[in-house]
Enzyme design. Structure first.
Site, PDB file in Angstrom:
ATOM      1  N   HIS A  58       0.712  -1.142  -0.103  1.00 35.78           N
ATOM      2  CA  HIS A  58       0.082  -0.108  -0.081  1.00 35.78           C
ATOM      3  C   HIS A  58       0.846   1.225  -0.254  1.00 35.78           C
ATOM      4  O   HIS A  58       0.617   2.264  -0.724  1.00 35.78           O
ATOM      5  CB  HIS A  58      -0.810   0.156   1.347  1.00 35.78           C
ATOM      6  N   SER A  61      -3.138  -7.844   2.837  1.00 33.00           N
ATOM      7  CA  SER A  61      -3.372  -7.892   4.288  1.00 33.00           C
ATOM      8  C   SER A  61      -3.820  -9.082   5.027  1.00 33.00           C
ATOM      9  O   SER A  61      -3.731  -9.491   5.936  1.00 33.00           O
ATOM     10  CB  SER A  61      -4.394  -6.615   4.416  1.00 33.00           C
ATOM     11  N   LYS A  95     -16.871  -6.866   5.939  1.00 29.47           N
ATOM     12  CA  LYS A  95     -15.560  -7.629   5.712  1.00 29.47           C
ATOM     13  C   LYS A  95     -15.065  -7.943   7.334  1.00 29.47           C
ATOM     14  O   LYS A  95     -13.901  -8.688   7.228  1.00 29.47           O
ATOM     15  CB  LYS A  95     -14.516  -6.554   5.178  1.00 29.47           C
ATOM     16  N   ARG A 144      -1.730  -5.693  -8.407  1.00 30.11           N
ATOM     17  CA  ARG A 144      -0.436  -6.671  -8.045  1.00 30.11           C
ATOM     18  C   ARG A 144      -0.411  -7.611  -9.512  1.00 30.11           C
ATOM     19  O   ARG A 144       0.751  -7.895  -9.725  1.00 30.11           O
ATOM     20  CB  ARG A 144      -0.718  -7.460  -6.904  1.00 30.11           C
TER      21      ARG A 144
END
Ligand code: PNS
Length: 158
Positions: free
Chosen positions: A18, A129, A42, A91
């Site tokens: 990030h 994460s 989430k 990514r």
């Protein structure tokens, strides 16, 4: 005229991937507003306050970065921040489908706001994460993959 972008995410927790995306965003925009999403569906590991603190501490010396919380629509955050663009990192090809859907939907919601993608540095393409949370909870060392401000939170001392 100054150009701003909002960089949204759950940041549960923020990773060096990030940070790399924000630093790349700062090459393209004068100002980057990091929007930390409340995202209760989430079920984040860290509450909103903790996630905000970790992100704020990471960029405390960067005057061109601002950190805010948000809970509504991303385009509404971009509108209230008067941002020209939404910044996202890619990514791998596997990120593309979700990002494409999100960017297209956001454009339907407000066609004036562009989504700008930057590619994270190769060293961080495997960092997420989710993996940070998993590896850390099993006692693995993730200290080379997250900003220093995150370590006490992962160790449970904050
Ligand atoms: O880091 P994440 O979890 O991939 O970030 C997801 C985020 C915060 C960008 C996404 O959940 C989001 O945009 N939430 C705000 C609600 C919204 O605008 N939804 C419509 C997007 S198409």
């Amino acid at each position: 005229m100054k150009q701003s972008a909002v960089y949204p995410g759950t940041f549960d927790p923020i990773t060096l991937g990030h940070v790399d995306v924000v630093n790349r965003g700062l090459k393209l925009f004068d100002h980057v507003v990091i929007g930390v999403a409340e995202n209760p569906n989430k079920e984040p590991m860290f509450d909103l306050e903790a996630r905000l603190r970790m992100v704020s501490q990471t960029f405390q010396d960067e005057s061109r970065v601002e950190v805010v919380a948000f809970s509504g629509l991303l385009v509404e955050l971009a509108q209230t921040q008067k941002a020209e663009a939404i910044l996202r990192g890619l990514r791998a090809a596997s990120d593309f489908e979700y990002e494409f859907q999100m960017a297209t939907m956001n454009r339907r919601l407000d066609e004036k706001i562009e989504t700008a993608f930057v590619m994270a540095r190769e060293d961080y393409t495997f960092v997420s994460s989710r993996f940070i949370r998993e590896i850390s909870s099993m006692g693995g060392d993730v200290s080379a993959l997250v900003p220093e401000s995150v370590i006490p939170y992962l160790e449970g001392s904050k």
